[in-house]
Motif scaffolding. Structure first.
Motif, PDB file in Angstrom:
ATOM      1  N   ARG A 121       0.842  -1.200   0.000  1.00 36.35           N
ATOM      2  CA  ARG A 121       0.000   0.000   0.000  1.00 36.35           C
ATOM      3  C   ARG A 121       0.874   1.245   0.000  1.00 36.35           C
ATOM      4  N   ARG A 122       0.683   2.052  -1.016  1.00 35.20           N
ATOM      5  CA  ARG A 122       1.482   3.274  -1.166  1.00 35.20           C
ATOM      6  C   ARG A 122       1.273   4.241  -0.005  1.00 35.20           C
ATOM      7  N   ASP A 123       0.029   4.400   0.480  1.00 29.05           N
ATOM      8  CA  ASP A 123      -0.238   5.363   1.547  1.00 29.05           C
ATOM      9  C   ASP A 123       0.526   5.015   2.825  1.00 29.05           C
ATOM     10  N   ILE A 124       0.605   3.745   3.154  1.00 29.03           N
ATOM     11  CA  ILE A 124       1.340   3.321   4.349  1.00 29.03           C
ATOM     12  C   ILE A 124       2.845   3.524   4.125  1.00 29.03           C
ATOM     13  N   ALA A 125       3.331   3.174   2.930  1.00 28.43           N
ATOM     14  CA  ALA A 125       4.747   3.361   2.607  1.00 28.43           C
ATOM     15  C   ALA A 125       5.136   4.835   2.730  1.00 28.43           C
ATOM     16  N   GLU A 126       4.327   5.719   2.164  1.00 30.95           N
ATOM     17  CA  GLU A 126       4.625   7.154   2.235  1.00 30.95           C
ATOM     18  C   GLU A 126       4.630   7.649   3.669  1.00 30.95           C
ATOM     19  N   ASP A 127       3.655   7.223   4.458  1.00 30.45           N
ATOM     20  CA  ASP A 127       3.561   7.641   5.853  1.00 30.45           C
ATOM     21  C   ASP A 127       4.790   7.179   6.645  1.00 30.45           C
ATOM     22  N   CYS A 128       5.155   5.915   6.511  1.00 28.20           N
ATOM     23  CA  CYS A 128       6.321   5.381   7.232  1.00 28.20           C
ATOM     24  C   CYS A 128       7.608   6.043   6.763  1.00 28.20           C
ATOM     25  N   PHE A 129       7.741   6.256   5.464  1.00 30.73           N
ATOM     26  CA  PHE A 129       8.909   6.914   4.879  1.00 30.73           C
ATOM     27  C   PHE A 129       9.096   8.305   5.486  1.00 30.73           C
ATOM     28  N   GLU A 130       8.043   9.092   5.483  1.00 33.21           N
ATOM     29  CA  GLU A 130       8.119  10.465   6.010  1.00 33.21           C
ATOM     30  C   GLU A 130       8.423  10.477   7.505  1.00 33.21           C
ATOM     31  N   LYS A 131       7.770   9.597   8.261  1.00 31.75           N
ATOM     32  CA  LYS A 131       8.022   9.558   9.704  1.00 31.75           C
ATOM     33  C   LYS A 131       9.441   9.100   9.996  1.00 31.75           C
ATOM     34  N   GLN A 132       9.936   8.085   9.281  1.00 33.59           N
ATOM     35  CA  GLN A 132      11.290   7.606   9.554  1.00 33.59           C
ATOM     36  C   GLN A 132      12.316   8.694   9.258  1.00 33.59           C
ATOM     37  N   ILE A 133      12.137   9.453   8.202  1.00 31.40           N
ATOM     38  CA  ILE A 133      13.069  10.550   7.898  1.00 31.40           C
ATOM     39  C   ILE A 133      13.094  11.553   9.043  1.00 31.40           C
ATOM     40  N   LYS A 134      11.926  11.985   9.489  1.00 31.07           N
ATOM     41  CA  LYS A 134      11.842  12.982  10.570  1.00 31.07           C
ATOM     42  C   LYS A 134      12.459  12.455  11.866  1.00 31.07           C
ATOM     43  N   ILE A 135      12.135  11.208  12.201  1.00 37.78           N
ATOM     44  CA  ILE A 135      12.611  10.649  13.473  1.00 37.78           C
ATOM     45  C   ILE A 135      14.101  10.331  13.409  1.00 37.78           C
ATOM     46  N   ALA A 136      14.592   9.947  12.227  1.00 38.12           N
ATOM     47  CA  ALA A 136      16.041   9.717  12.061  1.00 38.12           C
ATOM     48  C   ALA A 136      16.816  11.019  12.273  1.00 38.12           C
ATOM     49  N   GLU A 137      16.268  12.125  11.797  1.00 36.43           N
ATOM     50  CA  GLU A 137      16.931  13.422  11.995  1.00 36.43           C
ATOM     51  C   GLU A 137      17.049  13.751  13.484  1.00 36.43           C
ATOM     52  N   LEU A 138      16.159  13.202  14.302  1.00 37.98           N
ATOM     53  CA  LEU A 138      16.176  13.434  15.746  1.00 37.98           C
ATOM     54  C   LEU A 138      16.969  12.364  16.500  1.00 37.98           C
ATOM     55  N   GLY A 139      17.490  11.370  15.765  1.00 34.96           N
ATOM     56  CA  GLY A 139      18.354  10.361  16.365  1.00 34.96           C
ATOM     57  C   GLY A 139      17.656   9.132  16.916  1.00 34.96           C
ATOM     58  N   PHE A 140      16.392   8.927  16.563  1.00 33.53           N
ATOM     59  CA  PHE A 140      15.657   7.784  17.100  1.00 33.53           C
ATOM     60  C   PHE A 140      15.213   6.789  16.024  1.00 33.53           C
ATOM     61  N   ALA A 141      15.836   6.833  14.848  1.00 28.75           N
ATOM     62  CA  ALA A 141      15.523   5.895  13.767  1.00 28.75           C
ATOM     63  C   ALA A 141      16.740   5.763  12.863  1.00 28.75           C
ATOM     64  N   PRO A 142      16.843   4.631  12.162  1.00 27.54           N
ATOM     65  CA  PRO A 142      17.909   4.502  11.158  1.00 27.54           C
ATOM     66  C   PRO A 142      17.708   5.525  10.033  1.00 27.54           C
ATOM     67  N   LYS A 143      18.802   5.953   9.418  1.00 23.45           N
ATOM     68  CA  LYS A 143      18.731   6.901   8.306  1.00 23.45           C
ATOM     69  C   LYS A 143      18.017   6.266   7.116  1.00 23.45           C
ATOM     70  N   VAL A 144      17.391   7.121   6.326  1.00 22.68           N
ATOM     71  CA  VAL A 144      16.758   6.708   5.079  1.00 22.68           C
ATOM     72  C   VAL A 144      17.659   7.160   3.936  1.00 22.68           C
ATOM     73  N   TYR A 145      17.843   6.284   2.937  1.00 21.94           N
ATOM     74  CA  TYR A 145      18.661   6.608   1.777  1.00 21.94           C
ATOM     75  C   TYR A 145      17.765   6.760   0.551  1.00 21.94           C
ATOM     76  N   GLY A 146      17.870   7.874  -0.133  1.00 25.32           N
ATOM     77  CA  GLY A 146      17.143   8.063  -1.377  1.00 25.32           C
ATOM     78  C   GLY A 146      15.672   8.364  -1.185  1.00 25.32           C
ATOM     79  N   ASP A 147      14.919   8.106  -2.236  1.00 24.19           N
ATOM     80  CA  ASP A 147      13.498   8.411  -2.282  1.00 24.19           C
ATOM     81  C   ASP A 147      12.658   7.138  -2.228  1.00 24.19           C
ATOM     82  N   LEU A 148      11.385   7.320  -2.034  1.00 25.23           N
ATOM     83  CA  LEU A 148      10.422   6.230  -2.144  1.00 25.23           C
ATOM     84  C   LEU A 148      10.333   5.850  -3.622  1.00 25.23           C
ATOM     85  N   PHE A 149      10.314   4.554  -3.920  1.00 24.06           N
ATOM     86  CA  PHE A 149      10.242   4.126  -5.315  1.00 24.06           C
ATOM     87  C   PHE A 149       9.346   2.900  -5.438  1.00 24.06           C
TER      88      PHE A 149
END
Length: 159
Positions: free
Chosen positions: A39-67
């Motif tokens: 499901r694209r909507d769930i993927a987009e939601d998780c992608f955006e949250k992981q990026i934000k939370i990784a910037e705060l130090g509580f998630a692994p970094k995300v590489y690249g874009d959603l594809f």
């Protein structure tokens, strides 16, 4: 970062790993994690949250874009690449590896680490409503991080 063609080939040819969850399938290749959703909507939601939370130090970094890619069943999936973290629950000894008391102690310790990390993440405005040892991981530097973002939400209740 892997080439998209390499990722697509991997997803097409490989069943999901044991680290996969109910909604997200997880693959590991060349030191990179690949998360996929049907499901694209769930993927987009998780992608955006992981990026934000990784910037705060509580998630692994995300590489690249959603594809988009095709999985080994021929279904379209939405994906992104992420830094690897060892799943806390998978790192524990198995029931048949040792005695019951030791296993119980390990589980209790793992749960305490997860709950404490989730409380710390709450201090910066995010919380995991499904905080258990299979939704959190350990980075190579020992940092405890959230790895499943389906039930993570912004709280606006910073302490």
């Amino acid at each position: 970062m892997l080439l998209l063609r390499e990722v697509a080939d991997l997803i097409q040819s490989t069943p999901r790993s044991d680290a996969s969850g109910a909604k997200c399938h997880f693959y590991e290749v060349g030191g990179i994690g690949i998360k996929t959703w049907t499901r694209r909507d769930i993927a987009e939601d998780c992608f955006e949250k992981q990026i934000k939370i990784a910037e705060l130090g509580f998630a692994p970094k995300v590489y690249g874009d959603l594809f988009e890619a095709e999985n080994h069943h021929g279904d379209i999936v939405w994906c992104y690449q992420t830094e690897l973290a060892a799943v806390i629950g998978s790192a524990l000894p198995k029931w048949d590896d040792g005695d019951f008391e030791e296993m119980e102690s390990c589980i209790e310790c793992a749960n305490d680490m997860v709950y404490a990390s989730n409380r710390e993440m709450g201090k910066i405005g995010w919380t995991d409503d499904d905080d258990h040892r299979y939704n959190w991981g350990i980075m190579p530097d020992g940092k405890i991080v959230c790895i499943d973002f389906d039930h993570v939400r912004e709280t606006h209740e910073w302490t």
